[in-house]
Design a protein around this motif. Structure first.
Motif, PDB file in Angstrom:
ATOM      1  N   ASP A 137      84.583 109.785  45.240  1.00 59.76           N
ATOM      2  CA  ASP A 137      84.262 111.008  46.049  1.00 59.76           C
ATOM      3  C   ASP A 137      83.619 110.139  47.392  1.00 59.76           C
ATOM      4  O   ASP A 137      83.853 110.491  48.569  1.00 59.76           O
ATOM      5  N   GLU A 140      86.128 108.365  49.536  1.00 61.69           N
ATOM      6  CA  GLU A 140      87.124 109.186  50.092  1.00 61.69           C
ATOM      7  C   GLU A 140      86.255 109.482  51.570  1.00 61.69           C
ATOM      8  O   GLU A 140      87.092 109.666  52.532  1.00 61.69           O
ATOM      9  N   TYR A 143      86.682 106.691  53.742  1.00 65.96           N
ATOM     10  CA  TYR A 143      88.044 106.713  54.158  1.00 65.96           C
ATOM     11  C   TYR A 143      88.219 107.501  55.206  1.00 65.96           C
ATOM     12  O   TYR A 143      89.016 107.038  56.131  1.00 65.96           O
ATOM     13  N   GLU A 144      87.761 108.805  55.177  1.00 62.49           N
ATOM     14  CA  GLU A 144      87.868 109.739  56.213  1.00 62.49           C
ATOM     15  C   GLU A 144      87.334 109.226  57.454  1.00 62.49           C
ATOM     16  O   GLU A 144      87.698 109.406  58.513  1.00 62.49           O
ATOM     17  N   PHE A 219      89.037 103.996  46.634  1.00 66.59           N
ATOM     18  CA  PHE A 219      89.689 105.265  46.896  1.00 66.59           C
ATOM     19  C   PHE A 219      91.219 105.395  46.771  1.00 66.59           C
ATOM     20  O   PHE A 219      92.019 105.895  46.467  1.00 66.59           O
ATOM     21  N   LYS A 223      92.713 106.543  43.605  1.00 70.61           N
ATOM     22  CA  LYS A 223      92.986 108.156  43.896  1.00 70.61           C
ATOM     23  C   LYS A 223      94.304 108.366  44.599  1.00 70.61           C
ATOM     24  O   LYS A 223      94.816 109.238  44.070  1.00 70.61           O
ATOM     25  N   GLN A 224      94.539 107.788  45.735  1.00 71.77           N
ATOM     26  CA  GLN A 224      95.673 108.055  46.482  1.00 71.77           C
ATOM     27  C   GLN A 224      96.984 107.368  45.614  1.00 71.77           C
ATOM     28  O   GLN A 224      97.914 107.970  45.696  1.00 71.77           O
TER      29      GLN A 224
END
Length: 500
Positions: A137, A140, A143-144, A219, A223-224
């Protein structure tokens, strides 16, 4: 003037792009879309830079990139031109995404499903599933912030980051915290730590010298997911080539740039293969240091030799491309051999800078996924060992490591692989120098240390030559294919601003 969010020119300018890797092709396409006359000059006979491929005896080998992470970066680029990934190649998510092989041939398959990955962590270290969710999390969020905000900044000055409050987020994105320390707050088992830290080792620096910001790569990977373009990474390079040509970009292969002729503080001509060509601007997407030290007179160079000598470079590589006339059942598509000490190999890459004593290595077997890259019943193997830059790599040393790596691969696979090799090529430090003018034979560019992140990287805009910009893995955002794609876009947009 704005057009779909992109700056366009009232007048067409003659722009030269040096190098046809991802950053060069991305820059060329954006510049041509804005109405400029763009020519890409490539020293090799084929385009694609490190993402070139070659075919022989029914095998198709990707020469460089093989990990397809951050699919949104590719898709966003294609959308600029009214296209999507599916217009050019079939993208398949791998399951397992990759496998990690530890001592005693223990295999850890990383599932495509993140919930299954959490369950895998829990089975190894009780309590780690919840910790992994929290860790990812955080990744992520980084990443954003990182891949949506930070990396699309040109890195000219610190003021860029005030504009979107990055410094307010600096603690949360952990720019000033060590990746190694961050990972150890969550996990203790050395296998889990190796899994978390491997993207940093292969693409960046020692985990303890890398900002925790780069857990955004975890991430992306966990996750991706991990993807594969059917036909190989060369298909991705072909797609960028097609887009650029569709915008009117001209490609000139076999063109060695010999000199950038500067007059009144700007490049007016470039000399290639003994011929002069008039230009209004240049984007250098080839090796930054090579362009400065070999193509420009000293008074136009921003960085002297001691500057480059004191940079921390990501690894070089020893590569073997192998065609095998049988199947190797135990291999997955991506195989990370972590059956030796992670820390020791990292030290020998970044600190001691010597040929490794007990190296980690990676084996890609795309024929597990893609029947087009090898004859039926055969395997296509790409074997990579990260090494320090600047090493001498005579054939005798390459062969000694081939023996070492094959001994370990065969022990794991239970197959006498060497008896079935019908095609073999090697590639290493001297080849990176010869083919790409890569400083000290680096394979990936500058390492992602704190003092080589964002504004601390070599500048994208020359301060000595008014119409010269740089793109690629030695400037922002950094190493890897998605950052290179972004780099080309930023350089193009910055140049377009100067032309208006």
């Amino acid at each position: 003037m704005q057009n779909n969010g992109h700056i366009t020119n009232a007048k067409a300018h003659e722009i030269a792009v040096i190098g046809s890797g991802f950053s060069g092709m991305a820059a060329a396409a954006v510049l041509a879309k804005a109405g400029n006359k763009v020519t890409v000059f490539e020293k090799n006979d084929t385009v694609g830079g490190r993402a070139r491929s070659f075919s022989e005896q029914g095998f198709v080998f990707d020469m460089g990139p093989s990990w397809y992470w951050m699919p949104d970066v590719y898709e966003r680029f294609f959308e600029l031109f009214g296209n999507s990934v599916s217009d050019f190649y079939d993208l398949k998510q791998l399951d397992p995404g990759f496998a990690v092989i530890f001592g005693n041939s223990e295999v850890m398959d990383i599932p495509a499903d993140f919930n299954e990955t959490c369950a895998l962590f829990e089975s190894i270290e009780p309590g780690s599933a919840a910790k992994l969710r929290k860790f990812i999390d955080e990744g992520e969020f980084k990443y954003e912030v990182g891949m949506r905000d930070m990396v699309y900044k040109p890195g000219h000055s610190v003021t860029e980051f005030f504009s979107f409050g990055l410094f307010q987020k600096a603690l949360k994105i952990q720019l000033f915290k060590s990746f190694s320390a961050h990972a150890r707050q969550y996990f203790r088992d050395p296998r889990l730590l190796a899994l978390i830290e491997f993207p940093v080792l292969f693409l960046g620096a020692m985990p303890r010298d890398t900002p925790a910001l780069y857990s955004l790569m975890n991430f992306a990977g966990l996750k991706q997911g991990t993807f594969y373009p059917i036909g190989g990474f060369g298909k991705v390079a072909e797609a960028f080539h097609q887009i650029a040509e569709s915008q009117g970009v001209a490609f000139r292969t076999g063109q060695q740039i010999e000199k950038l002729e500067v007059s009144n503080g700007a490049i007016r001509q470039i000399r290639s293969n003994g011929m002069l060509k008039n230009v209004d601007a240049v984007i250098g997407s080839a090796d930054y240091r090579h362009i400065e030290s070999s193509l420009l007179d000293p008074e136009y160079q921003m960085y002297n030799e001691s500057y480059w000598e004191n940079r921390t470079f990501a690894p070089s590589s020893l590569l073997f491309y192998l065609g095998v006339n049988r199947k190797i059942d135990k291999l997955r598509h991506h195989n990370l051999f972590f059956d030796e000490d992670f820390e020791q190999h990292a030290i020998e890459i970044y600190k001691d800078k010597k040929w490794p004593s007990k190296p980690l290595f990676y084996v890609c077997c795309p024929s597990k996924t893609d029947p087009t890259v090898a004859p039926e019943g055969y395997e296509n193997l790409f074997v990579l060992m990260p090494i320090a830059t600047g090493l001498d790599d005579p054939e005798s040393i390459r062969e000694s490591y081939f023996t070492l790596l094959m001994d370990r691969l065969e022990k794991f696979a239970g197959v006498p692989v060497r008896e079935h090799i019908i095609l073999k090529k090697t590639y290493s430090v001297s080849d990176f120098k010869n083919d790409y003018n890569a400083y000290k034979g680096n394979a990936y560019g500058l390492a992602n240390t704190l003092m080589q992140t964002a504004i601390f990287k070599p500048k994208m805009r020359s301060t000595k030559v008014s119409n010269l910009y740089y793109a690629g893995q030695l400037t922002v955002p950094g190493p890897g294919v998605p950052p290179s794609i972004i780099s080309g876009q930023i350089a193009a947009q910055e140049l377009l601003k100067s032309l208006n």
